[in-house]
Design an enzyme around this catalytic site. Sequence first.
Site, PDB file in Angstrom:
ATOM      1  N   ALA A  28     -28.195 -71.005 -38.079  1.00 12.63           N
ATOM      2  CA  ALA A  28     -29.325 -71.639 -37.396  1.00 12.63           C
ATOM      3  C   ALA A  28     -30.341 -72.227 -38.365  1.00 12.63           C
ATOM      4  O   ALA A  28     -31.272 -72.902 -37.947  1.00 12.63           O
ATOM      5  CB  ALA A  28     -30.022 -70.621 -36.488  1.00 12.63           C
ATOM      6  N   GLY A  37     -36.832 -73.153 -33.146  1.00 14.77           N
ATOM      7  CA  GLY A  37     -37.013 -73.341 -34.578  1.00 14.77           C
ATOM      8  C   GLY A  37     -36.652 -72.043 -35.279  1.00 14.77           C
ATOM      9  O   GLY A  37     -36.745 -70.964 -34.697  1.00 14.77           O
ATOM     10  N   THR A  38     -36.228 -72.155 -36.526  1.00 15.26           N
ATOM     11  CA  THR A  38     -35.773 -70.942 -37.204  1.00 15.26           C
ATOM     12  C   THR A  38     -36.618 -70.581 -38.424  1.00 15.26           C
ATOM     13  O   THR A  38     -37.768 -70.200 -38.269  1.00 15.26           O
ATOM     14  CB  THR A  38     -34.283 -71.056 -37.564  1.00 15.26           C
ATOM     15  OG1 THR A  38     -34.044 -72.332 -38.182  1.00 15.26           O
ATOM     16  CG2 THR A  38     -33.431 -70.975 -36.329  1.00 15.26           C
ATOM     17  N   THR A  39     -36.110 -70.732 -39.616  1.00 14.36           N
ATOM     18  CA  THR A  39     -36.657 -70.020 -40.771  1.00 14.36           C
ATOM     19  C   THR A  39     -37.903 -70.659 -41.383  1.00 14.36           C
ATOM     20  O   THR A  39     -37.914 -71.843 -41.715  1.00 14.36           O
ATOM     21  CB  THR A  39     -35.568 -69.872 -41.843  1.00 14.36           C
ATOM     22  OG1 THR A  39     -34.373 -69.387 -41.216  1.00 14.36           O
ATOM     23  CG2 THR A  39     -35.994 -68.898 -42.915  1.00 14.36           C
TER      24      THR A  39
END
Length: 258
Positions: A205, A30-32
């Site tokens: 991403a 998972g990113t931001t």
Amino acid sequence: MDFLSEHQPEILPGNRQLPPTQGVIEAPHGTTIVAATFPGGVVLAGDRRATMGNVIAQRDIEKVFPADEYSAVGIAGTAGLAVEMVKLFQLELEHFEKVEGAQLSLEGKANRLSTMIRSNLGMAMQGLAVVPLFAGYDVDRGRGRIFSYDVTGGRSEEHNYAATGSGSIFARGAMKKLFRDDLSEAEATTLVVQALYDAADDDSATGGPDVARRIYPIITVITDDGFRRLTETEASEIARSILERRLEQPDGPRAALL
């Protein structure tokens, strides 16, 4: 967590033995995640993309979860371990409330999450790091607060706004320009979605609002009334308003978006 540590420590996520491998293990990440405070509460939001190397592993992953009535966790890092850690954290808080008859303080919740992240250090050293963002409404102080972490469980309280994940540097830059101390709840939710949009613009991403698939950021608001997740309709309206203004001024003054 203490019970498992004593009786079956191998069940805990951070204690599992991984098979020998060369290099970094490929797993969905998972990113931001972004958060911002406003008078009366805090907003925590996340994009919906999970990546595995250069591949989009999932387009509609959920990265923001309620921890209890007055707090929430946004996850960045190895998705599977992060979700498992959040579920264990939710159970910890529920167990404490049932045993003690009162909720743990926001400071206590932040400290407890720090301990859980530290227990995952072995996995983090093998490339399976979990770096959440924790936010909640402090009933004792009457305001929203944000806590960020590193892979060792080190905890820092962030003021005004914060971001974590691969697109955090771009999201933080957007919030730095747009944040004000007197934001309303509606303006704060617009700010975090704008920050996610800017992050998606520069970080592959991070997933931006996907109008075609009707996939929009998860936006949560925590006030003295408790945790509330904005509906898909509310999130889509905010995202669409930002997209429309960007079509009019793709490189124009961003401050005007609020």
